[in-house]
Design a protein around this motif. Structure first.
Motif, PDB file in Angstrom:
ATOM      1  N   TYR A 195       0.374  -1.483   0.257  1.00  0.00           N
ATOM      2  CA  TYR A 195      -0.121  -0.190   0.049  1.00  0.00           C
ATOM      3  C   TYR A 195       0.829   1.010  -0.178  1.00  0.00           C
ATOM      4  CZ  TYR A 195      -4.595  -2.721   0.773  1.00  0.00           C
ATOM      5  OH  TYR A 195      -5.299  -3.012   0.673  1.00  0.00           O
ATOM      6  N   PHE A 196       2.297   0.863  -0.046  1.00  0.00           N
ATOM      7  CA  PHE A 196       3.365   2.278  -0.151  1.00  0.00           C
ATOM      8  C   PHE A 196       3.758   2.134  -1.254  1.00  0.00           C
ATOM      9  CE2 PHE A 196       4.183  -0.523   3.591  1.00  0.00           C
ATOM     10  CZ  PHE A 196       5.141  -1.054   3.384  1.00  0.00           C
ATOM     11  N   GLY A 197       3.263   1.954  -2.263  1.00  0.00           N
ATOM     12  CA  GLY A 197       3.719   2.066  -3.300  1.00  0.00           C
ATOM     13  C   GLY A 197       4.592   3.706  -3.635  1.00  0.00           C
ATOM     14  N   CYS A 198       5.939   3.472  -4.694  1.00  0.00           N
ATOM     15  CA  CYS A 198       6.330   5.025  -4.558  1.00  0.00           C
ATOM     16  C   CYS A 198       6.459   5.829  -6.104  1.00  0.00           C
ATOM     17  CB  CYS A 198       8.121   5.457  -4.122  1.00  0.00           C
ATOM     18  SG  CYS A 198       8.765   5.050  -5.198  1.00  0.00           S
ATOM     19  N   LEU A 199       6.332   7.126  -6.818  1.00  0.00           N
ATOM     20  CA  LEU A 199       7.270   7.084  -7.858  1.00  0.00           C
ATOM     21  C   LEU A 199       7.792   7.534  -8.668  1.00  0.00           C
ATOM     22  CD1 LEU A 199       3.641   8.158  -9.623  1.00  0.00           C
ATOM     23  CD2 LEU A 199       4.700   6.675  -9.652  1.00  0.00           C
ATOM     24  N   THR A 360      15.661   8.309   4.636  1.00  0.00           N
ATOM     25  CA  THR A 360      16.218   7.094   4.714  1.00  0.00           C
ATOM     26  C   THR A 360      17.314   6.480   5.581  1.00  0.00           C
ATOM     27  OG1 THR A 360      15.387   7.564   2.239  1.00  0.00           O
ATOM     28  CG2 THR A 360      16.921   5.156   2.756  1.00  0.00           C
ATOM     29  N   VAL A 361      18.117   7.387   5.652  1.00  0.00           N
ATOM     30  CA  VAL A 361      18.986   6.438   7.020  1.00  0.00           C
ATOM     31  C   VAL A 361      18.249   6.182   8.040  1.00  0.00           C
ATOM     32  CG1 VAL A 361      21.041   7.694   7.818  1.00  0.00           C
ATOM     33  CG2 VAL A 361      21.044   8.211   5.704  1.00  0.00           C
ATOM     34  N   ALA A 362      17.705   7.309   8.405  1.00  0.00           N
ATOM     35  CA  ALA A 362      16.746   7.703   9.733  1.00  0.00           C
ATOM     36  C   ALA A 362      15.967   6.188  10.331  1.00  0.00           C
ATOM     37  CB  ALA A 362      16.130   8.149  10.173  1.00  0.00           C
ATOM     38  N   LEU A 388       9.333   1.906  -3.847  1.00  0.00           N
ATOM     39  CA  LEU A 388       8.598   1.550  -2.303  1.00  0.00           C
ATOM     40  C   LEU A 388       9.489   2.970  -1.573  1.00  0.00           C
ATOM     41  CD1 LEU A 388       9.365  -2.196  -1.445  1.00  0.00           C
ATOM     42  CD2 LEU A 388       7.019  -1.411  -1.762  1.00  0.00           C
ATOM     43  N   ASP A 389       8.398   3.146  -0.617  1.00  0.00           N
ATOM     44  CA  ASP A 389       8.925   4.344  -0.175  1.00  0.00           C
ATOM     45  C   ASP A 389       9.333   3.587   1.131  1.00  0.00           C
ATOM     46  OD1 ASP A 389       8.206   6.765   1.261  1.00  0.00           O
ATOM     47  OD2 ASP A 389       6.479   6.454   2.052  1.00  0.00           O
ATOM     48  N   THR A 390      10.910   4.394   1.305  1.00  0.00           N
ATOM     49  CA  THR A 390      11.771   3.937   2.270  1.00  0.00           C
ATOM     50  C   THR A 390      11.558   4.837   3.914  1.00  0.00           C
ATOM     51  OG1 THR A 390      13.419   6.422   2.091  1.00  0.00           O
ATOM     52  CG2 THR A 390      13.740   3.728   0.894  1.00  0.00           C
ATOM     53  N   ILE A 391      10.787   6.090   3.645  1.00  0.00           N
ATOM     54  CA  ILE A 391       9.292   6.194   5.209  1.00  0.00           C
ATOM     55  C   ILE A 391       8.739   5.116   5.669  1.00  0.00           C
ATOM     56  CG2 ILE A 391       8.429   7.919   6.117  1.00  0.00           C
ATOM     57  CD1 ILE A 391      10.062   9.868   4.251  1.00  0.00           C
TER      58      ILE A 391
END
Length: 712
Positions: A195-199, A360-362, A388-391
């Motif tokens: 549910y958290f795909g990114c572009l 992303t690091v955090a 995928l959204d890294t957050i």
């Protein structure tokens, strides 16, 4: 290079609208289910009220969806706009796009601000905003060709799956001789199964001769993209100059651009060194101030925090120009070349990693108890490749890890995986499972809100505990800042329209470190002004980083240093020079108020947008576990005795935690009251009729939504 096979199914020639003072005054509408392509004019009133960017997106979406539309309904629209100032080469942060849709995570409008060349190219091709809706029967590629003046739809066959191969193949397919003319929007297989795909928004890095990426990450926009069977949207355009936007005052535009660029080139090396280390400079700062998320936001610092910060990435980032738009002096879009993943389909193959940035690091590092730069880079790479959204990935895995560590879930639920904090290989395995739609990754890929339901319903986990530690609000996973000691930032997250994302209001230092906002009224004022200014960047097609990540040398001597008033004045000059609409700094706030309040009412239309939806999990306010309290016992004990006048001599830790929780939850509700009053909203958080009339958004349909909720 991956091979692709495209079959053209629709082609429309068009006469591009001439740009005039930053606008084409036209929108492009594509229904991929019906293969329909339409161009429409944008009314002057809409232009004056909604400005562009996110404003245009929301206006089109409002009319595309009904109150019963869900994220996977064909009528749900994806809208992309760049704003009137977008595409000015050389102006710092001038190449942004703003993308909106109804979110799979929240059920409400989500917006995401992203770099890359697509937004400007799409506008220069003739369209201020594009709307994509319907659902295709076959995988579809859309081409907006501003050189040939055609719009084409293709059915895709023999197509690469991941974003890296897909974007590179399409870039060369549509302009082999001049790949710099092409920008691609695409996602990857992870978007189909989570549910958290990114572009991914691309640009051609001429120095390295590779395709680079920025992400519209938040809220699952990529998931909607994949559901519509859109494989890619491609924009093609030629040479760009400061004349391309046809500014009203070319000399004024040149002057403010030169001044801003000169300041950044002079001061960035002395301040945050964005052109060298990007946003990784934030890692040690957050760690030093107890704001770096560690172990699912339980702690705010870690002794190993330093090894995943700027000192490490300064040495491994590839040297070279790293602007995600032409001539941006901030140049913070760094990457790592000659990287070899240890897992997955690219195992042992040399790749280029775009990033990482602080979030992303955090999120994929410290919040998971992972203090290894290589692992973070590998997660960064695969999240981009898989779309995928890294957050959301980081915050969701962190939640699962704490549930595992606390015994709420076991190896019987995770498919045998040990998910204790720090298990970097199983964290990577979850990312691969998300992309493949397999194993426990399919559960984590549903996001924190749904995991809470599944863990309680199916695994017997304790629901109250899950609610306290599940770091989501409105269904969106928290971005990567500890907010326990900043009431203003708790409001910045909980009151944000789309959910807890720092790009709307980042007030931690002003509140927690500098104590600039001691009263509720001070905090409410900040929670009005800062979200409005940040919204303005999204209306105009700009990046926020130049505004306050690099500040004038005399900024501390101004009356309100947090606002960086010199830069705000420059942005007003910038807007006036391009659009011919004479504005001052205060006008920028008023512009944003109209769109901000419209979006709040849009949330209301979709079944949200009231006080109950502005809540945050208790971990965002204070300690949930005894270990958490005792890690900051001196701080909390002092607050109980000195701030609240409590006698804690006979209290044990659970007693002190209960009292502290009562006080902090009460403070948060009082903050809501103050913010609602300042924004011109009712006690339930709904804009009043007086407010919408003042802002010129008293359209009949808007008043109808208010009336349906008892606001007349």
């Amino acid at each position: 290079m991956a091979q692709i096979n495209l079959k053209e199914v629709k082609s429309v020639s068009y006469q591009p609208a001439k740009l005039h003072q930053g606008y084409t005054n036209h929108s492009l509408h594509i229904n991929v289910g019906k293969n329909e392509i339409n161009v429409r004019c944008i009314e002057e009133k809409i232009k004056q009220t909604f400005i562009g960017g996110k404003g245009y997106d929301l206006w089109l979406m409002w009319h595309a969806v009904s109150e019963t539309t869900r994220w996977d309904d064909p009528e749900n629209a994806i809208c992309i706009s760049s704003g009137p100032l977008g595409g000015v080469p050389g102006y710092p942060g001038g190449g942004k796009s703003i993308v909106t849709t109804i979110s799979p995570l929240t059920g409400a409008p989500i917006d995401s601000n992203v770099g890359g060349y697509f937004g400007p190219y799409k506008k220069f091709a003739g369209f201020d905003v594009i709307q994509l809706d319907g659902r295709a029967e076959q995988d579809t590629v859309i081409l907006i060709d501003g050189i040939e003046n055609t719009i084409k739809l293709f059915h895709a066959r023999s197509f690469p799956e991941d974003a890296y191969e897909m974007s590179a193949a399409l870039t060369h397919y549509f302009d082999e001789k001049k790949p710099v003319n092409v920008s691609v929007v695409t996602t990857g297989p992870g978007a189909e199964h989570t549910y958290f795909g990114c572009l991914n928004f691309s640009w051609w890095d001429a120095g390295r001769k590779i395709v680079r990426y920025k992400q519209a990450g938040r809220g699952g926009i990529g998931t909607v993209f994949a559901d519509k069977k859109i494989k890619a949207v491609v924009a093609r355009y030629g040479a760009v100059s400061m004349k391309t936007n046809q500014p009203a005052d070319p000399e004024g535009l040149k002057a403010v651009t030169r001044a801003y660029t000169k300041e950044i080139i002079t001061l960035d090396p002395k301040q945050n060194r964005m052109a060298l280390v990007g946003t990784t400079h934030l890692v040690p700062i957050m760690n030093d101030h107890d704001c770096l998320p560690v172990h699912n936001f339980k702690f705010g610092s870690h002794p190993q925090g330093k090894v995943i910060g700027e000192e490490t990435y300064e040495h491994i980032f590839d040297k070279g120009f790293d602007g995600c738009w032409k001539g941006c002096a901030v140049a913070c879009a760094h990457g790592v070349k000659d990287f070899y993943p240890l897992t997955g389909p690219y195992k042992g193959k040399k790749v280029f990693v775009d990033g990482p940035e602080y979030e992303t690091v955090a999120g994929c590092g410290s919040n998971l108890g992972i203090f290894d730069a290589h692992t973070i880079l590998e997660m960064n790479f695969y999240c981009d490749a898989y779309g995928l959204d890294t957050i959301s990935v980081g915050t969701s895995i962190a939640f699962a890890m704490e549930c595992f560590a606390s015994g709420q879930i076991t190896v019987n639920h995770t498919g045998g995986m040990d998910l204790n904090f720090g298990n970097r290989f199983n964290a990577l395995e979850l990312v691969h499972q998300m992309a493949q739609g397999e194993g426990f990754g399919t559960v984590v890929g549903k996001g924190v809100r749904r995991m809470k339901e599944i863990f309680a319903r199916d695994y017997g986990a304790e629901s109250t505990f899950l609610q306290d530690i599940g770091m989501e609000s409105k269904g969106l996973e928290f971005s990567e800042y500890i907010t326990k000691e900043s009431l203003a930032q708790q409001g910045g997250y909980g009151l944000a329209l789309k959910g807890p994302q720092h790009d709307e209001a980042w007030l931690i230092f002003l509140d927690m470190v500098h104590n600039f906002m001691p009263t509720f009224e001070n905090k409410a004022e900040a929670l009005h002004w800062f979200p409005m200014l940040r919204t303005w960047f999204g209306l105009c097609g700009l990046c926020k980083l130049p505004w306050n990540d690099i500040v004038p040398a005399d900024n501390k001597e101004t009356d309100e240093p947090a606002k960086v008033v010199k830069h705000v004045a420059w942005y007003a000059q910038f807007f006036s020079a391009v659009t011919g609409r004479k504005v001052n700094s205060e006008d920028l706030i008023t512009m944003s108020e109209a769109v901000y309040n419209f979006q709040r009412i849009f949330n209301l239309k979709m079944g949200y947008g009231t006080r109950e939806h502005d809540s945050v999990p208790y971990r965002a306010m204070g300690p949930v576990t005894e270990e958490e309290y005792e890690s900051r016992a001196e701080r909390y004990d002092t607050q109980l005795t000195e701030t609240y006048g409590m006698d804690i001599s006979a209290m044990d830790t659970p007693d002190k935690m209960a009292v502290l929780r009562s006080k902090r939850e009460e403070q948060y509700e009082l903050l809501k009251n103050a913010v609602y009053k300042r924004r011109g909203w009712t006690a339930d958080g709904i804009p009043t009729v007086e407010t919408v009339k003042r802002l010129g958004i008293d359209f009949p349909e808007v008043l109808g939504v208010l009336k349906a909720h008892g606001v007349v």
